[in-house]
Design a protein around this motif. Structure first.
Motif, PDB file in Angstrom:
ATOM      1  N   ALA A 225       0.819  -1.218   0.000  1.00 53.85           N
ATOM      2  CA  ALA A 225       0.000   0.000   0.000  1.00 53.85           C
ATOM      3  C   ALA A 225       0.849   1.262   0.000  1.00 53.85           C
ATOM      4  O   ALA A 225       0.512   2.254  -0.655  1.00 53.85           O
ATOM      5  CB  ALA A 225      -0.940  -0.007   1.199  1.00 53.85           C
ATOM      6  N   THR A 226       1.973   1.242   0.729  1.00 52.01           N
ATOM      7  CA  THR A 226       2.816   2.433   0.793  1.00 52.01           C
ATOM      8  C   THR A 226       3.654   2.614  -0.475  1.00 52.01           C
ATOM      9  O   THR A 226       4.172   3.709  -0.723  1.00 52.01           O
ATOM     10  CB  THR A 226       3.756   2.375   2.006  1.00 52.01           C
ATOM     11  N   GLY A 227       3.784   1.566  -1.277  1.00 49.20           N
ATOM     12  CA  GLY A 227       4.512   1.691  -2.532  1.00 49.20           C
ATOM     13  C   GLY A 227       3.646   2.153  -3.685  1.00 49.20           C
ATOM     14  O   GLY A 227       4.138   2.779  -4.633  1.00 49.20           O
ATOM     15  N   LEU A 228       2.338   1.893  -3.629  1.00 49.50           N
ATOM     16  CA  LEU A 228       1.444   2.227  -4.739  1.00 49.50           C
ATOM     17  C   LEU A 228       1.386   3.717  -5.073  1.00 49.50           C
ATOM     18  O   LEU A 228       1.297   4.072  -6.256  1.00 49.50           O
ATOM     19  CB  LEU A 228       0.035   1.696  -4.446  1.00 49.50           C
ATOM     20  N   PRO A 229       1.432   4.639  -4.086  1.00 46.27           N
ATOM     21  CA  PRO A 229       1.379   6.068  -4.458  1.00 46.27           C
ATOM     22  C   PRO A 229       2.543   6.530  -5.327  1.00 46.27           C
ATOM     23  O   PRO A 229       2.472   7.611  -5.926  1.00 46.27           O
ATOM     24  CB  PRO A 229       1.407   6.782  -3.086  1.00 46.27           C
ATOM     25  N   TRP A 230       3.608   5.739  -5.433  1.00 44.55           N
ATOM     26  CA  TRP A 230       4.763   6.126  -6.233  1.00 44.55           C
ATOM     27  C   TRP A 230       4.742   5.500  -7.615  1.00 44.55           C
ATOM     28  O   TRP A 230       5.674   5.694  -8.400  1.00 44.55           O
ATOM     29  CB  TRP A 230       6.056   5.748  -5.505  1.00 44.55           C
ATOM     30  N   PHE A 238      -3.344   9.503  -8.633  1.00 44.92           N
ATOM     31  CA  PHE A 238      -3.726   9.663  -7.231  1.00 44.92           C
ATOM     32  C   PHE A 238      -3.127  10.941  -6.654  1.00 44.92           C
ATOM     33  O   PHE A 238      -3.778  11.683  -5.919  1.00 44.92           O
ATOM     34  CB  PHE A 238      -3.255   8.437  -6.447  1.00 44.92           C
ATOM     35  N   LYS A 239      -1.872  11.211  -7.011  1.00 42.56           N
ATOM     36  CA  LYS A 239      -1.215  12.435  -6.538  1.00 42.56           C
ATOM     37  C   LYS A 239      -1.921  13.674  -7.091  1.00 42.56           C
ATOM     38  O   LYS A 239      -2.149  14.645  -6.362  1.00 42.56           O
ATOM     39  CB  LYS A 239       0.246  12.429  -6.963  1.00 42.56           C
ATOM     40  N   ALA A 240      -2.262  13.644  -8.380  1.00 47.67           N
ATOM     41  CA  ALA A 240      -2.957  14.781  -8.990  1.00 47.67           C
ATOM     42  C   ALA A 240      -4.321  15.001  -8.347  1.00 47.67           C
ATOM     43  O   ALA A 240      -4.729  16.138  -8.094  1.00 47.67           O
ATOM     44  CB  ALA A 240      -3.103  14.549 -10.494  1.00 47.67           C
ATOM     45  N   TRP A 301       6.753  13.423  -1.849  1.00 49.21           N
ATOM     46  CA  TRP A 301       5.593  13.032  -2.654  1.00 49.21           C
ATOM     47  C   TRP A 301       4.537  14.128  -2.683  1.00 49.21           C
ATOM     48  O   TRP A 301       3.936  14.398  -3.740  1.00 49.21           O
ATOM     49  CB  TRP A 301       4.988  11.749  -2.080  1.00 49.21           C
ATOM     50  N   ALA A 302       4.320  14.783  -1.568  1.00 47.34           N
ATOM     51  CA  ALA A 302       3.220  15.743  -1.457  1.00 47.34           C
ATOM     52  C   ALA A 302       3.377  16.938  -2.379  1.00 47.34           C
ATOM     53  O   ALA A 302       2.382  17.582  -2.726  1.00 47.34           O
ATOM     54  CB  ALA A 302       3.079  16.217  -0.007  1.00 47.34           C
ATOM     55  N   VAL A 303       4.601  17.278  -2.775  1.00 43.70           N
ATOM     56  CA  VAL A 303       4.803  18.452  -3.618  1.00 43.70           C
ATOM     57  C   VAL A 303       5.111  18.074  -5.067  1.00 43.70           C
ATOM     58  O   VAL A 303       5.396  18.947  -5.893  1.00 43.70           O
ATOM     59  CB  VAL A 303       5.936  19.355  -3.071  1.00 43.70           C
TER      60      VAL A 303
END
Length: 494
Positions: A225-230, A238-240, A301-303
């Motif tokens: 789960a923590t790898g999927l946002p990358w 997801f980031k957008a 990641w947030a920026v």
């Protein structure tokens, strides 16, 4: 008449034994398909992820003559001098893009250049005497190759999508695996958590496989789960999305902020070279690069989806103040409380700004700073407290996933989870090979009577909605299972 109670009792006993296995073969069948797909990739992910986790320890051993220097009592040279020495070692057309700032007394200074052919090269300089220690191709460094194998198998966009699918199908494999084992071991906690080493052959491997899966299931779920946002497809979207709803990057960055980088003109009053205070920023109207597109090794990641500001012409006058130097930026960041372990993207054009990215082990210390290259004014200083809820959560997940947050212990935990997933893949492959009838795929047989399994169907549909690419492959596997693999394997056993 005396046979009726006995018959009823037998029926109840048979029913009680049947209920726990209701839908068992369906779960096993989906577990089989998921595992068959992810097994080889899990081994690759485990090896590359474990190596990358120990990057801080490994890289100085691989490149000691470039990265490591002997500490000396002499003062370090300033960044302008070091950059000048590095530039002299590069072809005339090479462009300096990034400075990596480290204050450790035993580390060299590193500057990254973009060559005319598009490749990137790091130049290492002794910070005490300015000697150029050597260069490395950025994309051919061992750790960069390892990272690209981990993320995309060195196959570009197609490999990135493939690894994203592997992560999603690993969720299916873990969920069905726990469900398969858990109901069949309710009688004994020891049997649930410890393998039965008295078994031999396939039953032994099955016991080891199942109990190992129970031990690492929760951690492996968090790992995936923590790898999927990358990931390059779903993670980018997801980031957008998180950025657009103010839950990722800082709310409102840059929209409506009264800041902009200015080129000081010859006649612009006493405020020449200072950020504009009188009118709203027009950053949202600009086609500027995002942080993820900047020449920086890594950014928080947030920026990643935040657009980088650019300078604006303030008059038609050709005379402008000279931009401030790299050494000035380092001094300014030191005064702002940042002395080590950050990267600076240098302005690539006259309208560019200095972009500082600090990506430390503790997410709460993350910073992204934009500095006007003419006035030296800090246009924006984005910190962890400015992130939205999703941005904060992903930042912590990233630090844990990479084995950074609590030092060596975190690295050991990540290694255990990675190697545990690899062991699941290997033992699962052994079990399949021992059970597989010659010349067939060896998929488990279907249920004689289809079980409702509404919860599992709902979960799979939800997974397909959240991860559309996963949804397409789920539909494809279901379709192939019905048409191509419709004949149940009579030799399959529980």
């Amino acid at each position: 008449m005396s046979t009726t109670p006995t018959h009823s009792s037998a029926m109840r006993t048979a029913a009680s034994h049947a209920r726990p296995n209701n839908g068992y073969r369906t779960l096993w069948r989906w577990h089989f398909y998921a595992a068959l797909f992810v097994m080889p990739f899990l081994v690759v992910l485990a090896i590359t992820g474990t190596i990358y986790c120990f990057q801080p320890q490994i890289e100085p051993l691989l490149y000691p003559h470039r990265l490591v220097v002997t500490p000396r009592p002499a003062p370090r040279l300033d960044e302008n001098t070091l950059l000048s020495r590095a530039r002299a070692a590069m072809p005339p057309a090479a462009v300096a893009t990034t400075a990596r700032i480290a204050s450790r007394t035993d580390r060299s200074a590193e500057f990254i250049f973009r060559l005319p052919n598009g490749t990137k090269r790091s130049v290492y300089v002794d910070p005490y005497d300015g000697t150029v220690l050597g260069t490395l191709d950025v994309d051919r460094r061992f750790m960069q190759i390892d990272r690209m194998i981990h993320r995309k198998l060195l196959l570009g966009k197609s490999g990135e999508l493939l690894m994203e699918l592997v992560a999603c199908w690993t969720l299916v494999m873990l969920g069905t695996g726990v469900a398969l084992w858990w109901p069949r071991r309710t009688g004994s906690l020891r049997a649930l958590l410890l393998p039965d080493l008295t078994q031999r052959g396939r039953p032994l491997w099955k016991s080891i496989h199942a109990t190992l899966g129970i031990w690492i299931a929760l951690g492996a779920l968090a790992f995936v789960a923590t790898g999927l946002p990358w990931t390059g497809s779903w993670g980018k979207q997801f980031k957008a999305l998180a950025t657009s709803v103010k839950l990722g990057s800082p709310p409102g960055a840059w929209g409506g902020l009264p800041v902009s980088a200015l080129k000081p003109a010859q006649a612009n009053g006493s405020n020449a070279g200072q950020p504009s205070k009188g009118s709203p920023s027009k950053m949202d109207d600009m086609p500027g690069m995002t942080m993820d597109e900047m020449p920086l090794p890594q950014v928080p990641w947030a920026v990643g989806a935040v657009r980088v500001p650019q300078s604006h012409e303030t008059s038609a006058s050709p005379e402008h103040a000279l931009p401030i130097s790299l050494a000035d930026i380092v001094a300014k960041m030191r005064a702002a409380g940042l002395a080590d372990g950050y990267d600076i993207a240098l302005p690539a054009t006259e309208s560019g700004v200095y972009t500082v990215s600090y990506f430390p082990v503790d997410p709460q210390l993350e910073r992204t700073v934009y500095i006007d290259p003419y006035s030296g004014a800090i246009l924006k200083d984005i910190r962890y407290g400015d992130y939205g809820a999703i941005g904060k959560a992903v930042s912590y997940g990233t630090s844990l996933h990479m084995g950074r947050y609590f030092g060596l212990a975190n690295q050991i935990v990540c290694t255990a989870l990675s190697l545990g997933l690899a062991a699941l893949a290997i033992t699962g492959c052994l079990m399949w090979w021992m059970r597989r009838p010659s010349g067939t795929l060896g998929a488990p047989a279907r249920e004689r009577v289809a079980a409702p399994m509404r919860g599992w169907k709902t979960a799979l549909v939800a997974l397909g909605v959240v991860f559309p690419l996963m949804g397409l492959t789920l539909a494809a596997v279901w379709f192939m299972d019905r048409l191509v693999f419709s004949r149940a394997s009579a030799s399959a056993t529980a």
